[in-house]
Scaffold this active site. Sequence first.
Site, PDB file in Angstrom:
ATOM      1  N   ASP A  94       7.476  67.440  43.266  1.00 36.77           N
ATOM      2  CA  ASP A  94       6.611  68.618  43.270  1.00 36.77           C
ATOM      3  C   ASP A  94       7.032  69.521  42.110  1.00 36.77           C
ATOM      4  O   ASP A  94       8.220  69.582  41.783  1.00 36.77           O
ATOM      5  CB  ASP A  94       6.765  69.382  44.592  1.00 36.77           C
ATOM      6  N   THR A  98      12.665  75.238  52.476  1.00 34.09           N
ATOM      7  CA  THR A  98      13.194  73.970  52.978  1.00 34.09           C
ATOM      8  C   THR A  98      12.517  72.797  52.284  1.00 34.09           C
ATOM      9  O   THR A  98      13.166  71.828  51.880  1.00 34.09           O
ATOM     10  CB  THR A  98      12.994  73.876  54.499  1.00 34.09           C
ATOM     11  N   TYR A  99      11.204  72.886  52.151  1.00 30.40           N
ATOM     12  CA  TYR A  99      10.447  71.848  51.455  1.00 30.40           C
ATOM     13  C   TYR A  99      10.906  71.716  50.007  1.00 30.40           C
ATOM     14  O   TYR A  99      11.202  70.616  49.529  1.00 30.40           O
ATOM     15  CB  TYR A  99       8.954  72.191  51.508  1.00 30.40           C
ATOM     16  N   CYS A 100      10.992  72.829  49.308  1.00 26.41           N
ATOM     17  CA  CYS A 100      11.365  72.808  47.888  1.00 26.41           C
ATOM     18  C   CYS A 100      12.780  72.264  47.692  1.00 26.41           C
ATOM     19  O   CYS A 100      13.032  71.471  46.780  1.00 26.41           O
ATOM     20  CB  CYS A 100      11.268  74.206  47.292  1.00 26.41           C
ATOM     21  N   LYS A 150      12.851  68.450  48.315  1.00 24.42           N
ATOM     22  CA  LYS A 150      12.148  67.745  47.234  1.00 24.42           C
ATOM     23  C   LYS A 150      12.994  67.770  45.963  1.00 24.42           C
ATOM     24  O   LYS A 150      13.028  66.794  45.204  1.00 24.42           O
ATOM     25  CB  LYS A 150      10.778  68.386  46.980  1.00 24.42           C
TER      26      LYS A 150
END
Length: 248
Positions: A145, A157-159, A162
């Site tokens: 991403d 958390t996603y970043c 990733k």
Amino acid sequence: MINPSINSKQSNPPVALVTGCGRRLGLFIAKQLLQQGYRVLGHYRSRSAELEQLERDGAELFQADFTQPAQINALSEWVNERCSMLSLLLHNASAFAETASTAKEMATQFTEFYHVHMLAPALLTEQLKALLVKADNPSIVAITDIYIHHPNPALATYCATKAGLDNLCQSYARSLAPQIRVNTIEPGPIMFLDSHDDEYKQRILAKTPLAQEGGFEPIWQALAMLIANRYMTGSRIQVDGGRSVAEL
């Protein structure tokens, strides 16, 4: 453009494993690979009508919950049993949500996202690299991403996980060379979710130089190029309408 040698049906077609093929980008890429003459092994978490059609089109599917390491291992065993070599390993499976609001919820979310974005790709790579080295021009590609470089606090958390996948792939690009190439694709606003309202869409597109959704086709084009180009490893391809050079 994909290597012309895999554009037509073959008696021994190249084999691809696509994780997260149950919907959206993973489903689209699995269809494209089938059309290109690949034998597609697909992983999914939840069954859908789209998957039934993908199966009828020729894909071989395996259900696994990547939050459970035993199920990741079961997927690897299934792939090893079904094929003698693997040309493409596409780490596409993803977990996405805004950062949890409490520490307890964040701990649960972080564990889930870590398993999906980092542990599963690591285990699959380790357990399938023996199949990859048997193929001609084998390739591992991970979908990360553009937020890995400019993290969104609402998606911390996603970043973070990733970004961990990106770092993992950079390590593998070095350790698996020269036998296996490892690259990543960094999507931007390629396809909004159904939950995104018009105000959100307009705000994002206003910060995107090309001012439009990209759709899934540009990601497939980037993947096809990475598959075909034998002199690319450790590369990060941004497919984001220019958003990474604008204010995120």
